[in-house]
Scaffold this motif. Sequence first.
Motif, PDB file in Angstrom:
ATOM      1  N   SER A  64       0.238   5.756   0.098  1.00 14.38           N
ATOM      2  CA  SER A  64      -0.720   6.836   0.294  1.00 14.38           C
ATOM      3  C   SER A  64      -0.269   8.058  -0.498  1.00 14.38           C
ATOM      4  CB  SER A  64      -0.803   7.162   1.787  1.00 14.38           C
ATOM      5  OG  SER A  64      -1.552   8.322   2.002  1.00 14.38           O
TER       6      SER A  64
ATOM      7  N   SER B 173       3.525   8.307   0.460  1.00 14.09           N
ATOM      8  CA  SER B 173       4.056   7.715   1.683  1.00 14.09           C
ATOM      9  C   SER B 173       3.960   6.205   1.580  1.00 14.09           C
ATOM     10  CB  SER B 173       3.252   8.202   2.898  1.00 14.09           C
ATOM     11  OG  SER B 173       3.395   9.584   3.055  1.00 14.09           O
ATOM     12  N   THR B 174       5.083   5.570   1.787  1.00 12.36           N
ATOM     13  CA  THR B 174       5.136   4.115   1.784  1.00 12.36           C
ATOM     14  C   THR B 174       5.723   3.668   3.119  1.00 12.36           C
ATOM     15  OG1 THR B 174       7.369   3.957   0.894  1.00 12.36           O
ATOM     16  CG2 THR B 174       5.577   4.143  -0.707  1.00 12.36           C
TER      17      THR B 174
ATOM     18  N   ASP C  82       0.825  -1.202   0.000  1.00 16.82           N
ATOM     19  CA  ASP C  82       0.000   0.000   0.000  1.00 16.82           C
ATOM     20  C   ASP C  82       0.861   1.254   0.000  1.00 16.82           C
ATOM     21  OD1 ASP C  82      -2.366  -1.399   0.038  1.00 16.82           O
ATOM     22  OD2 ASP C  82      -2.496  -1.429   2.224  1.00 16.82           O
TER      23      ASP C  82
ATOM     24  N   GLU D 184       8.896   8.476   2.426  1.00 19.10           N
ATOM     25  CA  GLU D 184       8.125   9.343   1.526  1.00 19.10           C
ATOM     26  C   GLU D 184       8.928   9.677   0.271  1.00 19.10           C
ATOM     27  OE1 GLU D 184       5.428  12.812   2.777  1.00 19.10           O
ATOM     28  OE2 GLU D 184       7.313  13.774   2.216  1.00 19.10           O
TER      29      GLU D 184
ATOM     30  N   GLN E 120      -0.623  12.043  -1.651  1.00 16.84           N
ATOM     31  CA  GLN E 120      -1.112  13.335  -1.173  1.00 16.84           C
ATOM     32  C   GLN E 120      -0.661  14.425  -2.149  1.00 16.84           C
ATOM     33  OE1 GLN E 120      -0.064  14.363   2.827  1.00 16.84           O
ATOM     34  NE2 GLN E 120      -0.947  16.379   2.681  1.00 16.84           N
TER      35      GLN E 120
END
Length: 131
Positions: A68, A91-92, A66, A96, A70
């Motif tokens: 994220s 973001s992992t 996953d 980042e 932004q």
Amino acid sequence: MFLGSPDYDTLEADVRALIASAEGGAGTVPLIEKGASYGEFTTPWGATASAVAMTAQQRRAWAAQDASLQVELDDLSTAPLGTIVGSVSVSTPAGEQRSRLQLDRAIVDPGPGWRLMNPVPMIGALLASMK
């Protein structure tokens, strides 16, 4: 036997299958694509431009991992081609990755004719700037 395998030949086959499946699940995962649009700007006079990534970001990871995303965009009304207008970050679990965003085309002033013929957006922009 070792790891619950009945014999060495079975263990070797199982380990080789495990390694092959691990190699298939890991690889270079693109996080941010250079030139991809991560936002849009539209003015009241109909000018449009996209916020595109300046650099690509990728990392070695599991394909199913996953991440994220932004996006942060600046406020602007007019700006030349290539203006930095924000950033995109991913973001992992490993950290980042970030790329700055730039305009893919200029947003030019509509001119006095449009401003005189469209007072409502002009008054709204004036009131918003006073806050």
